[in-house]
Design a protein around this motif. Structure first.
Motif, PDB file in Angstrom:
ATOM      1  N   UNK A 145      45.007  10.836  10.635  1.00  0.00           N
ATOM      2  CA  UNK A 145      44.289  10.750  11.908  1.00  0.00           C
ATOM      3  C   UNK A 145      44.669  11.917  12.815  1.00  0.00           C
ATOM      4  N   UNK A 146      45.947  12.268  12.810  1.00  0.00           N
ATOM      5  CA  UNK A 146      46.376  13.399  13.639  1.00  0.00           C
ATOM      6  C   UNK A 146      45.794  14.705  13.110  1.00  0.00           C
ATOM      7  N   UNK A 147      45.655  14.835  11.793  1.00  0.00           N
ATOM      8  CA  UNK A 147      45.046  16.037  11.221  1.00  0.00           C
ATOM      9  C   UNK A 147      43.567  16.118  11.618  1.00  0.00           C
ATOM     10  N   UNK A 148      42.873  14.980  11.588  1.00  0.00           N
ATOM     11  CA  UNK A 148      41.467  14.961  12.031  1.00  0.00           C
ATOM     12  C   UNK A 148      41.380  15.415  13.485  1.00  0.00           C
ATOM     13  N   UNK A 149      42.282  14.896  14.332  1.00  0.00           N
ATOM     14  CA  UNK A 149      42.293  15.291  15.740  1.00  0.00           C
ATOM     15  C   UNK A 149      42.538  16.785  15.910  1.00  0.00           C
ATOM     16  N   UNK A 150      43.481  17.319  15.150  1.00  0.00           N
ATOM     17  CA  UNK A 150      43.768  18.751  15.214  1.00  0.00           C
ATOM     18  C   UNK A 150      42.584  19.591  14.776  1.00  0.00           C
ATOM     19  N   UNK A 151      41.910  19.161  13.720  1.00  0.00           N
ATOM     20  CA  UNK A 151      40.747  19.908  13.238  1.00  0.00           C
ATOM     21  C   UNK A 151      39.587  19.821  14.229  1.00  0.00           C
ATOM     22  N   UNK A 152      39.439  18.669  14.882  1.00  0.00           N
ATOM     23  CA  UNK A 152      38.388  18.536  15.895  1.00  0.00           C
ATOM     24  C   UNK A 152      38.652  19.480  17.061  1.00  0.00           C
ATOM     25  N   UNK A 153      39.910  19.562  17.490  1.00  0.00           N
ATOM     26  CA  UNK A 153      40.262  20.487  18.575  1.00  0.00           C
ATOM     27  C   UNK A 153      40.014  21.929  18.165  1.00  0.00           C
ATOM     28  N   UNK A 154      40.377  22.256  16.914  1.00  0.00           N
ATOM     29  CA  UNK A 154      40.178  23.629  16.441  1.00  0.00           C
ATOM     30  C   UNK A 154      38.687  23.953  16.373  1.00  0.00           C
ATOM     31  N   UNK A 167      48.124  29.917  14.395  1.00  0.00           N
ATOM     32  CA  UNK A 167      48.909  29.726  13.169  1.00  0.00           C
ATOM     33  C   UNK A 167      50.399  29.575  13.479  1.00  0.00           C
ATOM     34  N   UNK A 168      50.901  30.393  14.400  1.00  0.00           N
ATOM     35  CA  UNK A 168      52.319  30.295  14.773  1.00  0.00           C
ATOM     36  C   UNK A 168      52.598  28.948  15.437  1.00  0.00           C
ATOM     37  N   UNK A 169      51.740  28.559  16.365  1.00  0.00           N
ATOM     38  CA  UNK A 169      51.905  27.280  17.060  1.00  0.00           C
ATOM     39  C   UNK A 169      51.815  26.111  16.069  1.00  0.00           C
ATOM     40  N   UNK A 170      50.816  26.143  15.189  1.00  0.00           N
ATOM     41  CA  UNK A 170      50.623  25.055  14.227  1.00  0.00           C
ATOM     42  C   UNK A 170      51.776  24.915  13.245  1.00  0.00           C
ATOM     43  N   UNK A 171      52.215  26.030  12.656  1.00  0.00           N
ATOM     44  CA  UNK A 171      53.303  25.939  11.669  1.00  0.00           C
ATOM     45  C   UNK A 171      54.639  25.623  12.329  1.00  0.00           C
ATOM     46  N   UNK A 177      58.237  18.783  13.974  1.00  0.00           N
ATOM     47  CA  UNK A 177      57.971  17.352  13.921  1.00  0.00           C
ATOM     48  C   UNK A 177      58.220  16.761  12.533  1.00  0.00           C
ATOM     49  N   UNK A 178      58.101  17.585  11.510  1.00  0.00           N
ATOM     50  CA  UNK A 178      58.434  17.152  10.156  1.00  0.00           C
ATOM     51  C   UNK A 178      59.903  16.724  10.101  1.00  0.00           C
ATOM     52  N   UNK A 179      60.780  17.576  10.630  1.00  0.00           N
ATOM     53  CA  UNK A 179      62.220  17.282  10.635  1.00  0.00           C
ATOM     54  C   UNK A 179      62.517  16.080  11.538  1.00  0.00           C
ATOM     55  N   UNK A 180      61.924  16.058  12.722  1.00  0.00           N
ATOM     56  CA  UNK A 180      62.188  14.967  13.664  1.00  0.00           C
ATOM     57  C   UNK A 180      61.753  13.602  13.126  1.00  0.00           C
ATOM     58  N   UNK A 181      60.680  13.577  12.332  1.00  0.00           N
ATOM     59  CA  UNK A 181      60.207  12.290  11.804  1.00  0.00           C
ATOM     60  C   UNK A 181      61.208  11.661  10.845  1.00  0.00           C
ATOM     61  N   UNK A 182      62.044  12.473  10.213  1.00  0.00           N
ATOM     62  CA  UNK A 182      63.042  11.925   9.282  1.00  0.00           C
ATOM     63  C   UNK A 182      64.372  11.616   9.953  1.00  0.00           C
TER      64      UNK A 182
END
Length: 195
Positions: A145-154, A167-171, A177-182
């Motif tokens: 769902x978050x990916x859909x939201x990001x693609x809609x914004x883009x 690209x810098x902001x996205x990566x 957030x990948x690290x924080x989620x774990x």
């Protein structure tokens, strides 16, 4: 994988002058399918132990797809549209470009991490955070769902801006957030970091 790649190429040919926007819209629907799949898995796991029903269901609903794409008129219309609009694609040899290989490597790593992340996250949440497998499978839907939201914004705003900064902001955001989620031990924070 072949269907996904070929539909991207199809949209790039049809929408030559605004392909970034329309590819983002196409990929929103790819994400929508990725949201619905885990939701169905979660529902099946909640109400029955017959997990194979999900595979059977998805196998059955994909049978009509080749019939849809076998319509030759569809491609004739696309070809005439591209010719009328004067769309010409860049005809270079990308394999000789260093940038091409850097982008290939970045995609390899990004897609690999993405697939590993949403494949492993339900297991992690069930094993380490003691969620039921059904609820843990919903984490994949939240992720998509978050990916859909990001693609809609883009598709709406960022495709016209400097792609270098997006690209810098996205990566950078994805890595953080990948690290924080774990490392987060609170469920609500984990879900927010997934989003």
């Amino acid at each position: 994988g072949v269907l996904h790649g070929s539909t991207n190429s199809l949209f790039s040919e049809v929408y030559v002058n605004s392909r970034a926007r329309y590819l983002s819209i196409l990929l929103m629907f790819f994400g929508l399918g990725a949201v619905v799949g885990p939701l169905l898995v979660g529902i099946v796991l909640t109400y029955t132990v017959r997990w194979y029903l999900v595979y059977l269901f998805f196998g059955i609903i994909t049978f009509p797809l080749p019939l849809f794409f076998s319509r030759r008129k569809l491609y004739r219309n696309i070809k005439s549209y591209v010719v009328k609009k004067g769309g010409n694609c860049l005809r270079e040899k990308p394999v000789t470009s260093f940038l091409f290989w850097v982008i290939i490597l970045a995609n390899f790593l990004a897609i690999g991490v993405q697939v590993a992340f949403y494949s492993w996250m339900p297991f992690f949440l069930a094993k380490e955070r003691s969620l039921s497998p059904a609820v843990a499978s919903y984490s994949v839907s939240v992720f998509w769902l978050s990916i859909i939201g990001g693609r809609a914004l883009f598709a709406r705003f960022f495709h016209k801006s400097d792609l270098y900064h997006s690209l810098i902001l996205g990566t950078g955001g994805a890595a953080l957030f990948f690290v924080l989620s774990f490392i987060s031990d609170r469920m609500i924070l984990t879900v927010l970091f997934l989003i």
